[in-house]
Design an enzyme around this catalytic site. Structure first.
Site, PDB file in Angstrom:
ATOM      1  CG  HIS A  49       4.901   8.590  -5.205  1.00  0.00           C
ATOM      2  ND1 HIS A  49       4.590   7.291  -5.512  1.00  0.00           N
ATOM      3  CD2 HIS A  49       5.944   8.543  -4.337  1.00  0.00           C
ATOM      4  CE1 HIS A  49       5.408   6.485  -4.835  1.00  0.00           C
ATOM      5  NE2 HIS A  49       6.240   7.221  -4.112  1.00  0.00           N
ATOM      6  CD  GLU A 107      10.337   8.190  -4.823  1.00  0.00           C
ATOM      7  OE1 GLU A 107      10.703   7.948  -3.675  1.00  0.00           O
ATOM      8  OE2 GLU A 107       9.151   8.223  -5.177  1.00  0.00           O
ATOM      9  CB  SER A 148      14.415  -0.134  -1.468  1.00  0.00           C
ATOM     10  OG  SER A 148      13.211  -0.763  -1.894  1.00  0.00           O
ATOM     11  N   GLY A 173       9.571   0.135  -2.701  1.00  0.00           N
ATOM     12  CA  GLY A 173       8.876  -0.868  -1.905  1.00  0.00           C
ATOM     13  C   GLY A 173       9.314  -2.293  -2.169  1.00  0.00           C
ATOM     14  CG  ASN A 197       5.532   8.901   0.507  1.00  0.00           C
ATOM     15  OD1 ASN A 197       4.420   9.070   1.029  1.00  0.00           O
ATOM     16  ND2 ASN A 197       5.672   8.489  -0.745  1.00  0.00           N
ATOM     17  CD1 TRP A 198       5.723   8.568   7.427  1.00  0.00           C
ATOM     18  CD2 TRP A 198       3.962   9.139   8.703  1.00  0.00           C
ATOM     19  NE1 TRP A 198       6.199   9.019   8.634  1.00  0.00           N
ATOM     20  CE2 TRP A 198       5.140   9.380   9.438  1.00  0.00           C
ATOM     21  CE3 TRP A 198       2.729   9.427   9.285  1.00  0.00           C
ATOM     22  CZ2 TRP A 198       5.126   9.891  10.736  1.00  0.00           C
ATOM     23  CZ3 TRP A 198       2.706   9.934  10.582  1.00  0.00           C
ATOM     24  CH2 TRP A 198       3.897  10.166  11.307  1.00  0.00           C
ATOM     25  CE  LYS A 199       5.546   4.940  -0.674  1.00  0.00           C
ATOM     26  NZ  LYS A 199       6.013   3.953  -1.613  1.00  0.00           N
ATOM     27  N   GLY A 233      10.039   5.729   1.999  1.00  0.00           N
ATOM     28  CA  GLY A 233       8.714   5.169   2.245  1.00  0.00           C
ATOM     29  C   GLY A 233       8.735   4.226   3.438  1.00  0.00           C
ATOM     30  N   GLY A 234       8.850   2.935   3.166  1.00  0.00           N
ATOM     31  CA  GLY A 234       8.728   1.913   4.200  1.00  0.00           C
ATOM     32  C   GLY A 234       9.559   2.187   5.444  1.00  0.00           C
ATOM     33  CD  GLU A 272       3.477   4.062  -4.142  1.00  0.00           C
ATOM     34  OE1 GLU A 272       2.968   4.814  -3.285  1.00  0.00           O
ATOM     35  OE2 GLU A 272       4.470   3.342  -3.904  1.00  0.00           O
TER      36      GLU A 272
HETATM   37  P1  PGA Z   1      10.136   2.934  -0.335  1.00  0.00           P
HETATM   38  O1  PGA Z   1       9.221   4.068  -0.989  1.00  0.00           O
HETATM   39  O2  PGA Z   1      11.180   3.638   0.499  1.00  0.00           O
HETATM   40  O3  PGA Z   1       9.194   2.122   0.514  1.00  0.00           O
HETATM   41  O4  PGA Z   1      10.742   2.165  -1.438  1.00  0.00           O
HETATM   42  C1  PGA Z   1       9.787   5.248  -1.479  1.00  0.00           C
HETATM   43  C2  PGA Z   1       8.716   6.121  -2.107  1.00  0.00           C
HETATM   44  O5  PGA Z   1       7.820   5.582  -2.751  1.00  0.00           O
HETATM   45  O6  PGA Z   1       8.749   7.347  -1.966  1.00  0.00           O
END
Ligand code: PGA
Length: 251
Positions: free
Chosen positions: A94, A166, A211, A172, A9-11, A232-233, A96
């Site tokens: 998600h 999640e 994470s 994050g 997930n590159w966001k 994500g990250g 977010e």
């Molecule tokens: P993260 O994000 O790996 O940076 O914690 C995961 C996500 O939000 O899908």
């Protein structure tokens, strides 16, 4: 056992130049691996990254979609458009989106319907906040979010999605759930799937997200009910992401 699904997930990150290098390294690194690999990239780059992934074993996904079919919805992107540019999957609900855009369980269900109608596989995200966990509410919150979606789907549709657990406090933050904490929630989710789908419960993959990195992935994937990861990250770093994919291939 089904292959693990490792979804990036590159966001809201990327540029034409960076994407080309990152996607190419992931294509090369994933070529000989035994897991499913998916890149969920920002809308403007779906065409670019889709082109780079063509002919590879890495799939293309989006991070959101509209609950509407088509028409006068300025700024929105439809399921049919995502299908048209080569997506196989789309992230829905998600945390977010739920937090910054006020997405409700009802909206998440509407988006799942749109995605499935266009033959996209929705990756439905669920998870508790830190306060909810500390109050002992994790299972109630997570199973409630899942029931809000499953309650609106027939059994055939309920089999055609992916779930991503999640925990919001792990996203994050560098503070991933321990494998045991994640497994406990995944086992509860599996229980709900068995109650709903019986022998077919295994058709629904349950990803862990929050994470995930090159150091913790193997221990998470060793858990019986963790079927992959939403990353994500660490998905912005080709080496780290490939390490996670290697862990997901059982190596
Ligand atoms: P993260 O994000 O790996 O940076 O914690 C995961 C996500 O939000 O899908």
């Amino acid at each position: 056992m089904a292959r693990k699904l490792i979804a990036a997930n590159w966001k809201m990150n990327g540029s034409l130049g960076n994407n080309a290098a990152l996607a190419q390294r992931i294509v090369d690194g994933a070529a000989s691996l035994a897991c499913e690999v998916l890149l969920c990239v920002p809308y403007p780059y779906l065409g670019q990254v889709g082109g780079l992934l063509a002919g590879s074993r890495v799939a293309l996904g989006a991070q959101d979609l509209s609950e509407h079919d088509a028409g006068a919805y300025t700024g929105e992107v439809s399921a049919a458009m995502l299908k048209d540019v080569g997506c196989s999957h789309v992230v829905v609900g998600h945390s977010e989106r739920r937090k910054y855009h006020g997405e409700s369980d009802a909206l998440v269900l509407a988006k799942v319907h749109r995605a499935q109608a266009a033959a996209l596989v929705p990756i439905v995200c669920v998870g508790e906040s830190r306060e909810q966990r500390e109050a002992g509410d994790t299972e109630r919150v997570v199973l409630g979010q899942i029931e809000a979606v499953f309650g609106g789907l027939d059994d055939a549709a309920a089999r055609r999605l992916v779930l991503a657990y999640e925990p919001v406090w792990a996203i994050g933050t560098g503070l991933a759930a321990t494998p045991e904490m994640a497994q406990a929630v995944h086992a509860s989710i599996r229980g709900a799937l068995v109650a709903r789908l019986g022998d077919e419960a295994g058709a629904v993959a349950i990803l862990y997200g929050g994470s995930v990195n090159a150091d913790n992935a193997a221990a998470l994937f060793a858990m019986p009910d963790i079927d992959g990861a939403l990353v994500g990250g660490a998905s912005l770093d080709a080496e780290a992401f490939i390490s996670i994919c290697v862990a997901g291939s059982g190596r």
